[in-house]
Scaffold this active site. Sequence first.
Site, mmCIF file in Angstrom:
data_model
loop_
_atom_site.group_PDB
_atom_site.id
_atom_site.type_symbol
_atom_site.label_atom_id
_atom_site.label_comp_id
_atom_site.label_asym_id
_atom_site.label_seq_id
_atom_site.Cartn_x
_atom_site.Cartn_y
_atom_site.Cartn_z
ATOM 1 N N CYS A 2 -28.104 -7.473 16.136
ATOM 2 C CA CYS A 2 -28.684 -8.581 16.897
ATOM 3 C C CYS A 2 -27.674 -9.716 16.846
ATOM 4 C CB CYS A 2 -30.014 -9.024 16.296
ATOM 5 S SG CYS A 2 -30.748 -10.441 17.163
ATOM 6 N N GLU A 100 -29.158 -7.449 24.211
ATOM 7 C CA GLU A 100 -28.364 -6.272 23.867
ATOM 8 C C GLU A 100 -27.476 -5.934 25.058
ATOM 9 O OE1 GLU A 100 -28.088 -5.104 21.024
ATOM 10 O OE2 GLU A 100 -29.946 -5.562 19.943
#
Length: 232
Positions: A2, A100
């Site tokens: 992340c 992402e």
Amino acid sequence: MCGRYTLVIERDELEERFDAAVRGSFRPRYNVAPGQELPVITGDEPDVCRRMEWGLVPSWADDDRDGLINARAETIDEKPSFRDAYERRRCLVPADGFYEWVETESGTQPYRVAFEDDRPFAMAGLWERWEPETTQAGLDAFGGGVDDASDDGPLETFTIVTTEPNDLVADLHHRMAAVLPPDREREWLTASDPRDLLEPFPADEMRAYPVSTAVNDPSVDEPSLVEPIEID
């Protein structure tokens, strides 16, 4: 991993959602990047959103460079960089989405992952306090370029715990942020060993959609970044 996330709600919404007063300045963020100061909630001050720098610097580190932005859930009680923080210094990291990137034939395409209704949530985090021997500049290894912490006194930093992806995120990346169940967020701060909270959050309440590649630049932080785009 992340490596970017969003927190686009207003200050009063953040305070109401987490029942914690926001300390210091706050504004909606559309492209949160490592090296920036961001709100977290700690076990020792659960009624306050305090600001820490994203990129954990262990207390025993020689300097404040190369902060760790993620910690794997499977090894947080083993790795020297995280073991003590897992035992004593867990935190909630408020967010309402994370990004992402997917490799395509035409290049890397960013996606935003969020709940269907864009409601805020808490990611599992760990935090540390690093004491400089002499006055040193704050962590800047990730090029966030804004909101750097003061170089006066201790440096407080945090990392986001990652886990296996759910069925939605698995199409984008092999890891995802550990999103905590809303009714058990405080347990992450207080339980002696809350690793069972780090399971992938169920995918059926979440969505993923492509966004502008402008998000690739951490200096860009504007509402258009969270808007869906059409891709071929």
